[in-house]
Scaffold this motif. Structure first.
Motif, PDB file in Angstrom:
ATOM      1  N   ASN A   1       0.876  -1.175   0.000  1.00  0.00           N
ATOM      2  CA  ASN A   1       0.000   0.000   0.000  1.00  0.00           C
ATOM      3  C   ASN A   1       0.917   1.230   0.000  1.00  0.00           C
ATOM      4  O   ASN A   1       1.651   1.450   0.967  1.00  0.00           O
ATOM      5  CB  ASN A   1      -0.842  -0.051   1.276  1.00  0.00           C
ATOM      6  CG  ASN A   1      -1.726   1.167   1.437  1.00  0.00           C
ATOM      7  OD1 ASN A   1      -1.455   2.221   0.863  1.00  0.00           O
ATOM      8  ND2 ASN A   1      -2.774   1.019   2.228  1.00  0.00           N
ATOM      9  N   PRO A   2       0.886   2.028  -1.076  1.00  0.00           N
ATOM     10  CA  PRO A   2       1.854   3.128  -1.185  1.00  0.00           C
ATOM     11  C   PRO A   2       1.740   4.157  -0.057  1.00  0.00           C
ATOM     12  O   PRO A   2       2.707   4.854   0.239  1.00  0.00           O
ATOM     13  CB  PRO A   2       1.526   3.764  -2.537  1.00  0.00           C
ATOM     14  CG  PRO A   2       0.164   3.271  -2.904  1.00  0.00           C
ATOM     15  CD  PRO A   2      -0.028   1.946  -2.235  1.00  0.00           C
ATOM     16  N   VAL A   3       0.578   4.230   0.568  1.00  0.00           N
ATOM     17  CA  VAL A   3       0.403   5.203   1.656  1.00  0.00           C
ATOM     18  C   VAL A   3       1.166   4.791   2.902  1.00  0.00           C
ATOM     19  O   VAL A   3       1.757   5.619   3.588  1.00  0.00           O
ATOM     20  CB  VAL A   3      -1.101   5.384   1.985  1.00  0.00           C
ATOM     21  CG1 VAL A   3      -1.287   6.297   3.180  1.00  0.00           C
ATOM     22  CG2 VAL A   3      -1.854   5.911   0.775  1.00  0.00           C
ATOM     23  N   LYS A   4       1.167   3.497   3.205  1.00  0.00           N
ATOM     24  CA  LYS A   4       1.714   3.105   4.504  1.00  0.00           C
ATOM     25  C   LYS A   4       2.853   2.080   4.451  1.00  0.00           C
ATOM     26  O   LYS A   4       3.478   1.813   5.471  1.00  0.00           O
ATOM     27  CB  LYS A   4       0.603   2.615   5.441  1.00  0.00           C
ATOM     28  CG  LYS A   4      -0.085   1.355   4.977  1.00  0.00           C
ATOM     29  CD  LYS A   4      -1.131   0.912   6.006  1.00  0.00           C
ATOM     30  CE  LYS A   4      -1.731  -0.432   5.652  1.00  0.00           C
ATOM     31  NZ  LYS A   4      -0.798  -1.547   5.544  1.00  0.00           N
ATOM     32  N   ASP A   5       3.105   1.501   3.284  1.00  0.00           N
ATOM     33  CA  ASP A   5       4.114   0.439   3.228  1.00  0.00           C
ATOM     34  C   ASP A   5       5.381   0.832   2.471  1.00  0.00           C
ATOM     35  O   ASP A   5       5.328   1.555   1.485  1.00  0.00           O
ATOM     36  CB  ASP A   5       3.552  -0.806   2.518  1.00  0.00           C
ATOM     37  CG  ASP A   5       2.402  -1.465   3.257  1.00  0.00           C
ATOM     38  OD1 ASP A   5       2.386  -1.396   4.499  1.00  0.00           O
ATOM     39  OD2 ASP A   5       1.527  -2.045   2.591  1.00  0.00           O
ATOM     40  N   ASP A   6       6.505   0.302   2.937  1.00  0.00           N
ATOM     41  CA  ASP A   6       7.742   0.284   2.163  1.00  0.00           C
ATOM     42  C   ASP A   6       7.908  -1.137   1.626  1.00  0.00           C
ATOM     43  O   ASP A   6       7.419  -2.085   2.234  1.00  0.00           O
ATOM     44  CB  ASP A   6       8.944   0.574   3.077  1.00  0.00           C
ATOM     45  CG  ASP A   6       9.069   2.049   3.395  1.00  0.00           C
ATOM     46  OD1 ASP A   6       8.658   2.873   2.566  1.00  0.00           O
ATOM     47  OD2 ASP A   6       9.585   2.365   4.489  1.00  0.00           O
ATOM     48  N   TYR A   7       8.634  -1.275   0.526  1.00  0.00           N
ATOM     49  CA  TYR A   7       8.927  -2.631   0.062  1.00  0.00           C
ATOM     50  C   TYR A   7      10.323  -2.693  -0.522  1.00  0.00           C
ATOM     51  O   TYR A   7      10.889  -1.693  -0.952  1.00  0.00           O
ATOM     52  CB  TYR A   7       7.887  -3.112  -0.963  1.00  0.00           C
ATOM     53  CG  TYR A   7       7.798  -2.266  -2.213  1.00  0.00           C
ATOM     54  CD1 TYR A   7       6.888  -1.233  -2.295  1.00  0.00           C
ATOM     55  CD2 TYR A   7       8.620  -2.505  -3.307  1.00  0.00           C
ATOM     56  CE1 TYR A   7       6.796  -0.440  -3.435  1.00  0.00           C
ATOM     57  CE2 TYR A   7       8.535  -1.733  -4.454  1.00  0.00           C
ATOM     58  CZ  TYR A   7       7.624  -0.697  -4.507  1.00  0.00           C
ATOM     59  OH  TYR A   7       7.543   0.087  -5.631  1.00  0.00           O
ATOM     60  N   LYS A   8      10.879  -3.896  -0.470  1.00  0.00           N
ATOM     61  CA  LYS A   8      12.159  -4.141  -1.128  1.00  0.00           C
ATOM     62  C   LYS A   8      12.122  -5.580  -1.618  1.00  0.00           C
ATOM     63  O   LYS A   8      11.338  -6.395  -1.129  1.00  0.00           O
ATOM     64  CB  LYS A   8      13.329  -3.900  -0.179  1.00  0.00           C
ATOM     65  CG  LYS A   8      13.331  -4.748   1.061  1.00  0.00           C
ATOM     66  CD  LYS A   8      14.466  -4.370   1.987  1.00  0.00           C
ATOM     67  CE  LYS A   8      14.408  -5.235   3.253  1.00  0.00           C
ATOM     68  NZ  LYS A   8      15.366  -4.827   4.256  1.00  0.00           N
ATOM     69  N   TYR A   9      12.938  -5.887  -2.612  1.00  0.00           N
ATOM     70  CA  TYR A   9      12.894  -7.248  -3.144  1.00  0.00           C
ATOM     71  C   TYR A   9      14.233  -7.661  -3.723  1.00  0.00           C
ATOM     72  O   TYR A   9      15.085  -6.828  -4.045  1.00  0.00           O
ATOM     73  CB  TYR A   9      11.794  -7.380  -4.213  1.00  0.00           C
ATOM     74  CG  TYR A   9      11.875  -6.368  -5.309  1.00  0.00           C
ATOM     75  CD1 TYR A   9      12.726  -6.536  -6.396  1.00  0.00           C
ATOM     76  CD2 TYR A   9      11.094  -5.211  -5.255  1.00  0.00           C
ATOM     77  CE1 TYR A   9      12.801  -5.592  -7.394  1.00  0.00           C
ATOM     78  CE2 TYR A   9      11.165  -4.249  -6.250  1.00  0.00           C
ATOM     79  CZ  TYR A   9      12.028  -4.447  -7.320  1.00  0.00           C
ATOM     80  OH  TYR A   9      12.110  -3.507  -8.309  1.00  0.00           O
ATOM     81  N   SER A  10      14.394  -8.960  -3.812  1.00  0.00           N
ATOM     82  CA  SER A  10      15.524  -9.525  -4.543  1.00  0.00           C
ATOM     83  C   SER A  10      14.935 -10.563  -5.490  1.00  0.00           C
ATOM     84  O   SER A  10      13.868 -11.131  -5.227  1.00  0.00           O
ATOM     85  CB  SER A  10      16.512 -10.169  -3.578  1.00  0.00           C
ATOM     86  OG  SER A  10      15.865 -11.201  -2.859  1.00  0.00           O
ATOM     87  N   ILE A  11      15.609 -10.768  -6.605  1.00  0.00           N
ATOM     88  CA  ILE A  11      15.096 -11.702  -7.625  1.00  0.00           C
ATOM     89  C   ILE A  11      16.252 -12.597  -8.064  1.00  0.00           C
ATOM     90  O   ILE A  11      17.363 -12.109  -8.263  1.00  0.00           O
ATOM     91  CB  ILE A  11      14.591 -10.937  -8.871  1.00  0.00           C
ATOM     92  CG1 ILE A  11      13.533  -9.895  -8.470  1.00  0.00           C
ATOM     93  CG2 ILE A  11      14.029 -11.894  -9.924  1.00  0.00           C
ATOM     94  CD1 ILE A  11      13.094  -9.003  -9.628  1.00  0.00           C
ATOM     95  N   GLU A  12      15.991 -13.877  -8.192  1.00  0.00           N
ATOM     96  CA  GLU A  12      16.988 -14.721  -8.853  1.00  0.00           C
ATOM     97  C   GLU A  12      16.337 -15.764  -9.748  1.00  0.00           C
ATOM     98  O   GLU A  12      15.169 -16.116  -9.563  1.00  0.00           O
ATOM     99  CB  GLU A  12      17.960 -15.357  -7.858  1.00  0.00           C
ATOM    100  CG  GLU A  12      17.336 -16.029  -6.683  1.00  0.00           C
ATOM    101  CD  GLU A  12      18.389 -16.488  -5.680  1.00  0.00           C
ATOM    102  OE1 GLU A  12      18.921 -17.601  -5.876  1.00  0.00           O
ATOM    103  OE2 GLU A  12      18.679 -15.746  -4.738  1.00  0.00           O
ATOM    104  N   GLU A  13      17.107 -16.207 -10.708  1.00  0.00           N
ATOM    105  CA  GLU A  13      16.625 -17.238 -11.617  1.00  0.00           C
ATOM    106  C   GLU A  13      16.588 -18.577 -10.880  1.00  0.00           C
ATOM    107  O   GLU A  13      17.445 -18.838 -10.045  1.00  0.00           O
ATOM    108  CB  GLU A  13      17.595 -17.324 -12.814  1.00  0.00           C
ATOM    109  CG  GLU A  13      16.926 -17.826 -14.072  1.00  0.00           C
ATOM    110  CD  GLU A  13      17.896 -17.896 -15.249  1.00  0.00           C
ATOM    111  OE1 GLU A  13      18.695 -16.959 -15.433  1.00  0.00           O
ATOM    112  OE2 GLU A  13      17.834 -18.911 -15.959  1.00  0.00           O
TER     113      GLU A  13
END
Lengths: 82, 82
Positions: free
Chosen positions: A69-81
């Motif tokens: 939720n852009p109002v209250k959340d931060d997010y981060k991610y990593s991606i791998e094959e």
């Protein structure tokens, strides 16, 4: 190609975290000297994409459109094959 | 001393994850080629302990007594001084 994304969604600083507060109270009740508890969520998503660049675009979109939720959340991610 | 523990609680393999399934269905509805979604929870706990060894014992206990359900959850954690 198949990719796995690990997306962590957490509350922005300053937003109250009722689940964290309840967990803190329960741990204090059990006599642990707790200062604070913050709860966040991790989505492990296995999906298809043509390339790592396309995979990043998709995950970024998924975060904005559904996972965070852009109002209250931060997010981060990593991606791998996989 | 003050420590921060990052405890990640996830479902054991084979246990159904209704929240992950709902998230997968919602992403598929949005036309993403998703294979699966698994959801886990991260507790970031700030607490007091005499030493890193005592901190580990406390976190292990908190996991067993409150944060994880031994029947269906796996957990892992990292601890550092703050």
């Amino acid at each position: 190609m198949r990719y796995v994304a690990r997306v962590e969604v957490s509350l922005k600083p300053g937003h109250s975290d009722p689940e964290g507060e309840t967990t803190r109270d329960a741990l204090v009740e059990l006599k642990y000297p707790i200062e604070s508890v913050r709860v966040s969520k991790v989505y492990e998503i296995i999906f298809e994409a043509e390339s790592i660049d396309e995979a990043k675009v998709k995950v970024e979109e998924m975060c904005r459109r559904l996972l965070a939720n852009p109002v209250k959340d931060d997010y981060k991610y990593s991606i791998e094959e996989v």
